[in-house]
Design a protein around this motif. Sequence first.
Motif, mmCIF file in Angstrom:
data_model
loop_
_atom_site.group_PDB
_atom_site.id
_atom_site.type_symbol
_atom_site.label_atom_id
_atom_site.label_comp_id
_atom_site.label_asym_id
_atom_site.label_seq_id
_atom_site.Cartn_x
_atom_site.Cartn_y
_atom_site.Cartn_z
ATOM 1 N N ASN A 1 32.442 30.299 50.248
ATOM 2 C CA ASN A 1 31.817 30.789 49.016
ATOM 3 C C ASN A 1 32.750 31.733 48.251
ATOM 4 O O ASN A 1 32.570 31.948 47.037
ATOM 5 C CB ASN A 1 30.506 31.500 49.354
ATOM 6 N N ALA B 1 34.281 30.165 45.220
ATOM 7 C CA ALA B 1 33.373 30.132 44.071
ATOM 8 C C ALA B 1 33.360 31.479 43.356
ATOM 9 O O ALA B 1 33.312 31.544 42.110
ATOM 10 C CB ALA B 1 31.966 29.747 44.522
ATOM 11 N N ASP B 2 33.417 32.574 44.158
ATOM 12 C CA ASP B 2 33.455 33.903 43.544
ATOM 13 C C ASP B 2 34.746 34.103 42.750
ATOM 14 O O ASP B 2 34.734 34.717 41.672
ATOM 15 C CB ASP B 2 33.333 34.981 44.627
ATOM 16 N N TRP C 1 36.552 31.778 41.289
ATOM 17 C CA TRP C 1 36.442 30.971 40.060
ATOM 18 C C TRP C 1 35.496 31.619 39.062
ATOM 19 O O TRP C 1 35.753 31.617 37.846
ATOM 20 C CB TRP C 1 35.968 29.568 40.406
ATOM 21 N N LYS C 2 34.429 32.225 39.576
ATOM 22 C CA LYS C 2 33.479 32.898 38.702
ATOM 23 C C LYS C 2 34.129 34.100 38.014
ATOM 24 O O LYS C 2 33.936 34.331 36.800
ATOM 25 C CB LYS C 2 32.263 33.337 39.511
ATOM 26 N N GLU C 3 34.906 34.898 38.785
ATOM 27 C CA GLU C 3 35.570 36.069 38.215
ATOM 28 C C GLU C 3 36.669 35.667 37.230
ATOM 29 O O GLU C 3 36.979 36.412 36.290
ATOM 30 C CB GLU C 3 36.166 36.942 39.328
ATOM 31 N N GLU D 1 36.395 33.325 35.121
ATOM 32 C CA GLU D 1 35.686 32.931 33.894
ATOM 33 C C GLU D 1 36.283 31.667 33.288
ATOM 34 O O GLU D 1 36.454 31.535 32.070
ATOM 35 C CB GLU D 1 35.715 34.078 32.875
ATOM 36 N N GLY D 2 36.647 30.724 34.160
ATOM 37 C CA GLY D 2 37.121 29.428 33.699
ATOM 38 C C GLY D 2 38.565 29.395 33.261
ATOM 39 O O GLY D 2 39.066 28.334 32.857
ATOM 40 N N ASN E 1 42.106 39.328 39.533
ATOM 41 C CA ASN E 1 40.814 38.812 39.984
ATOM 42 C C ASN E 1 40.233 39.740 41.047
ATOM 43 O O ASN E 1 40.813 39.885 42.130
ATOM 44 C CB ASN E 1 40.991 37.401 40.556
#
Length: 418
Positions: A87, A90-91, A93-95, A97-98, A109
């Motif tokens: 997971n 995923a964190d 990638w989320k931080e 912001e694409g 990050n």
Amino acid sequence: MPSAYLLPIKTALIVFPLLAMLLFVPAAVVTYRRHGIMTSWRTLSFYSFLFYCLTAFFMTVVPLPGPSVDVCAKYPRVAHPQLVPGNTFADIWKEAEGQISLGALMIHNPAVLETLLNLALLLPLGVYLRFHFRLNFLAASAIGLGASLFFEFTQLTGLWGVYECPYRLFDVDDLIVNTGGAMVGWAIAGPLTRWLPTLDTLDDAALERRPVPLGRRLLALLIDLCALPFVMLFTTLLCVLVFGSSRWLLGLVLAVFLWFVLLPWWLGATPGKKILLLKLVGSDGKRPELWRLMLRATVLAVPLMPIALGMMALVAAGMSSVLRAGLAGVSEVLSLVLSVLNGEYLPELLLGLGLLGVVCLLPVAFFVALWRNPKHHGVHELLSGVGNVALPHKRARRQQPAEPDAEPEAEDATMIHR
């Protein structure tokens, strides 16, 4: 962010001195029994490991929620553990912001920084497990996993029930990264163990120079002196009951005779020396005569007994006055303390401190003479001819299997060091 990581370090700096003092005697006893000596490098390694463990633990629990905080209401998102491996990606990638760039995905990050910190948390543990404790890769990995589980369950249980709900998240990725950090630390310690001499090598070199370390003897004496007042209390009460209150001094002499004369003559050492794997022998390597042990105890008692008697008398007088006068006595004692602090009894205080200083000169002179002697022989040893023999410590017994035809007395005689 920096203050969140500085606070655990500051907390560890506050707690460490107290914990170090509490663990000094048991840690020294274990070290002497396992290695025969407590070198400065082994001591530094142990206490730095202790400080690291404190810091790592506080990193996982500090800062603590205040007593007025409703933990269950404030931290609802961490109530359920995160049990999905991977997971963390995923964190990240989320931080990001694409954004697909080195800065967004790595350098700037926060999720990457947190992962690196989790990796570094148990990295020193792997180094210590290989260099200090000489453990293999599987053992170090298992201990790293166990330490990480302890940290995560501490968070999951709200500091083991101190808080009703968890205030930090149980994350299975933290288990993986922490354990990986211990593995990486073990691997990094490989070159370190090849470049630096091992602690066992340093221990053996120090033991070759000094078969019976002075610190080992002083620790045995400290243990004996800590236990002696309880023996004195028993023998004094016994003598008072049998011979009357006028013979209380006989109880003190009897306690010293039992502890420092009869027990060494019967068992070969005082209880403190038994714990430290030391043995008292004569110049011939055999059990010393009773009169030699009596002479040794008498000379040893001269510098040490005045302080012990003074402390016992002070405590006994204070306790008896408080018990006799009750709460009024307590208030009188507090009033006297305040008067002394205000300088009303300055001459008497200076006189008492001067007498205490004169009494302390005896043990100070005794230990200075002991230290300055080229072979660390004390006056009690030189006059009585009774010295110390170092019995094989645990590592020596493990490395040198016993020979069935060997003479024990001959082996002991080679280690005499008074």
